[in-house]
Design an enzyme around this catalytic site. Structure first.
Site, short mmCIF file in Angstrom:
data_model
loop_
_atom_site.label_atom_id
_atom_site.label_comp_id
_atom_site.label_asym_id
_atom_site.label_seq_id
_atom_site.Cartn_x
_atom_site.Cartn_y
_atom_site.Cartn_z
N ASN A 110 55.02 -1.02 69.46
CA ASN A 110 55.92 -1.80 70.33
C ASN A 110 56.51 -3.00 69.59
O ASN A 110 56.31 -4.16 69.94
CB ASN A 110 55.21 -2.24 71.62
CG ASN A 110 53.99 -3.12 71.38
OD1 ASN A 110 53.34 -3.03 70.33
ND2 ASN A 110 53.67 -3.97 72.34
N LYS A 154 53.07 7.26 72.02
CA LYS A 154 52.63 6.30 73.02
C LYS A 154 53.56 6.24 74.21
O LYS A 154 54.77 6.07 74.06
CB LYS A 154 52.57 4.92 72.35
CG LYS A 154 52.32 3.78 73.28
CD LYS A 154 50.84 3.51 73.45
CE LYS A 154 50.61 2.46 74.52
NZ LYS A 154 49.41 1.67 74.29
N ALA A 196 51.87 -11.75 77.52
CA ALA A 196 50.62 -11.02 77.75
C ALA A 196 50.04 -10.54 76.43
O ALA A 196 50.74 -9.92 75.63
CB ALA A 196 50.89 -9.82 78.65
N HIS A 208 49.66 3.52 78.10
CA HIS A 208 49.48 2.25 78.82
C HIS A 208 49.56 2.61 80.29
O HIS A 208 50.64 2.88 80.82
CB HIS A 208 50.56 1.22 78.44
CG HIS A 208 50.38 -0.07 79.18
ND1 HIS A 208 49.92 -1.23 78.60
CD2 HIS A 208 50.54 -0.38 80.50
CE1 HIS A 208 49.81 -2.19 79.51
NE2 HIS A 208 50.19 -1.69 80.68
N HIS A 227 43.25 0.99 68.74
CA HIS A 227 44.41 0.36 69.42
C HIS A 227 44.53 -1.08 68.93
O HIS A 227 43.78 -1.95 69.36
CB HIS A 227 44.21 0.39 70.95
CG HIS A 227 45.33 -0.24 71.72
ND1 HIS A 227 45.78 0.28 72.91
CD2 HIS A 227 46.10 -1.33 71.50
CE1 HIS A 227 46.77 -0.46 73.38
NE2 HIS A 227 46.98 -1.47 72.54
N HIS A 276 50.10 -13.34 69.84
CA HIS A 276 51.35 -14.02 70.22
C HIS A 276 51.23 -15.44 69.71
O HIS A 276 50.14 -16.02 69.71
CB HIS A 276 51.53 -14.05 71.74
CG HIS A 276 51.81 -12.70 72.35
ND1 HIS A 276 53.06 -12.15 72.39
CD2 HIS A 276 50.99 -11.80 72.92
CE1 HIS A 276 53.02 -10.97 72.97
NE2 HIS A 276 51.76 -10.72 73.31
N HIS A 332 47.57 -4.23 67.60
CA HIS A 332 48.95 -4.67 67.34
C HIS A 332 48.96 -5.52 66.08
O HIS A 332 48.27 -6.55 66.02
CB HIS A 332 49.48 -5.51 68.51
CG HIS A 332 49.50 -4.77 69.81
ND1 HIS A 332 50.59 -4.06 70.24
CD2 HIS A 332 48.53 -4.58 70.74
CE1 HIS A 332 50.31 -3.49 71.40
NE2 HIS A 332 49.07 -3.78 71.73
N LEU A 333 49.75 -5.11 65.10
CA LEU A 333 49.86 -5.89 63.85
C LEU A 333 51.17 -6.66 63.77
O LEU A 333 51.36 -7.48 62.88
CB LEU A 333 49.72 -4.96 62.63
CG LEU A 333 48.37 -4.24 62.49
CD1 LEU A 333 48.38 -3.37 61.23
CD2 LEU A 333 47.21 -5.22 62.45
N ARG A 334 52.09 -6.37 64.71
CA ARG A 334 53.42 -6.99 64.67
C ARG A 334 54.13 -6.67 63.36
O ARG A 334 53.83 -5.66 62.73
CB ARG A 334 53.34 -8.51 64.92
CG ARG A 334 52.52 -8.92 66.14
CD ARG A 334 52.99 -8.32 67.43
NE ARG A 334 52.28 -8.91 68.59
CZ ARG A 334 52.09 -8.30 69.73
NH1 ARG A 334 52.53 -7.06 69.94
NH2 ARG A 334 51.47 -8.90 70.72
N LEU A 349 47.60 -7.56 79.52
CA LEU A 349 47.86 -6.45 80.43
C LEU A 349 47.16 -5.20 79.93
O LEU A 349 47.14 -4.99 78.71
CB LEU A 349 49.36 -6.21 80.56
CG LEU A 349 50.09 -7.34 81.32
CD1 LEU A 349 51.60 -7.19 81.20
CD2 LEU A 349 49.67 -7.35 82.79
N ASP A 368 42.89 -3.66 71.30
CA ASP A 368 44.15 -4.18 71.84
C ASP A 368 44.36 -5.63 71.40
O ASP A 368 44.92 -6.44 72.13
CB ASP A 368 44.20 -4.07 73.37
CG ASP A 368 45.60 -4.36 73.92
OD1 ASP A 368 46.57 -4.27 73.15
OD2 ASP A 368 45.70 -4.69 75.12
N HIS A 404 42.94 0.82 76.79
CA HIS A 404 42.50 -0.46 77.34
C HIS A 404 42.25 -0.40 78.84
O HIS A 404 42.90 -1.08 79.62
CB HIS A 404 43.46 -1.60 76.96
CG HIS A 404 44.93 -1.38 77.21
ND1 HIS A 404 45.44 -0.75 78.32
CD2 HIS A 404 46.02 -1.73 76.48
CE1 HIS A 404 46.75 -0.73 78.27
NE2 HIS A 404 47.13 -1.31 77.15
#
Ligand code: NCD
Ligand code: ZN
Ligand code: ZN
Length: 343
Positions: free
Chosen positions: A41, A99, A263, A136, A13, A251, A15-17, A219, A247, A174
């Site tokens: 996302n 997801k 978050a 989630h 899990h 940001h 996030h690479l954006r 979160l 996770d 998570h």
């Protein structure tokens, strides 16, 4: 122990954006991870095969030559996802899961699912196709306290889904509560969970006592220490239902250090190293390999990685920030020491 060699780990899990941030996030992820489950996302979210595969191409274009990092893609479920979307995703060979973001539950989840019943035909198709459901697990009702949202999700959403789709493989992602640990342990072999490094290292006191620390705000939110202890016990137990999912959620610094902060906590700069700290504290370094390198691929029905990485006990100081596109991200343990590093 001053050195530990384990099978190459994966992150189930992350996030690479997108866009200009990708070179930095992929750079961290590709240092020593074998594979990673890439969260969909984005803005706009990766809701179909075409979008997910195009995103995969953008990611792979940033993987260094000498890295064997492989992104595993995920479809973002909405109220409008169709059975055909699932079939196409499965046929692509690159999308291993879909997801569930309850609409409004977390960062970029506005297009998520507003009622689980809306995707029942899709869940049926996933069960049939052998595609995993990643979750989630928080409800979004305004009258449910933020610290109870995961527990209420187990009761009101996940319990019926597990009963209605017993062959669907589900990863509760998570997890942050003892309730989730107990829930996962009580289910059949098709239900597992990922645990982040920050939920193992911290509880809500770290975020709130002595001043509010926005970089710990993620979160599901950090819970009380009894929950943290339950997560540590689960992760270090060796039980195959629990595995590594950082996770890591970058940001930009100014979006975290703000009156209304985003978050997400960033841990990809030291993913395995942060887990090693926890496992060492618990005298459980012998269980790290199962958690980081075996339980995930076993659950996903993928081969385990065949080569190794070596952690050495050589303390280093985490920088106060890392580049993130045109901006910077403040990592977990910024300006603090971590005792392990991957050679
Ligand atoms: N965990 C978070 O707090 N944030 C994640 C979204 C998520 O995984 O819920 C993000 O994309 O920033
Ligand atoms: Zn989430
Ligand atoms: Zn996430």
């Amino acid at each position: 122990m001053t050195s530990l060699t384990i099978t190459r780990p994966d992150d189930w899990h992350i996030h690479l954006r997108d866009g200009e941030q990708l070179k930095d996030t992929v750079g961290h992820a590709a240092r020593y991870l074998g594979r990673a489950i890439i969260m969909p996302n984005l803005v706009p979210p990766a809701t179909n095969t075409q979008l997910a595969l195009a995103y995969r191409e953008r990611i792979t274009s940033h993987i260094p030559q000498d890295s064997q990092f492989k992104p595993l893609m995920v479809l973002y479920l909405t109220d409008n996802t169709t059975v055909d979307d699932i079939k196409q995703a499965k046929a692509s060979g690159h999308i291993v899961a879909a997801k569930l973001y309850p609409a409004g539950a977390t960062t970029n989840s506005d297009s998520g699912v507003t009622d689980i019943k809306n995707i029942y035909p899709v869940l049926e198709a996933m069960q049939e196709a052998g595609m995993l459901l990643l979750v989630h697990g928080e409800v979004t009702c305004a009258d449910i306290d933020i610290f109870d949202r995961e527990k209420v999700f187990l009761e009101t959403v996940l319990t019926p889904v597990v009963a209605d789709f017993p062959e669907l493989k589900i990863v509760l992602e998570h997890i942050t509560t003892k309730d989730s640990v107990d829930f996962v342990l009580a289910q059949n072999k098709n239900v597992a969970a990922t645990i982040t490094a920050h939920h193992l290292l911290y509880n809500r006191n770290h975020m709130l006592v002595g001043g509010i620390k926005p970089h710990f705000y993620c979160l599901p939110i950090l819970k009380r220490n009894t929950h943290q202890q339950a997560l540590v016990e689960a992760a270090t137990s060796g039980n195959a239902k629990f595995f590594l999912g950082t996770d890591s959620a970058p940001h930009m610094k100014h979006k975290k250090e703000a009156a209304c902060g985003c978050a997400g906590s960033y841990t990809a700069h030291a993913a395995l190293e942060l887990y090693a700290e926890v496992f060492e504290q618990e005298n459980a370094l012998d269980k790290l390999e199962a958690f980081a390198s075996f339980n995930g691929p076993d659950f996903y029905n993928l081969p385990r990685n065949t080569d190794t990485v070596t952690l050495v006990k050589e303390p280093w100081t985490v920088p106060q920030s890392y580049a993130l596109g045109e901006d910077v991200v403040v990592p977990i343990k910024a300006n603090e020491d971590i005792s392990w590093q991957v050679k």
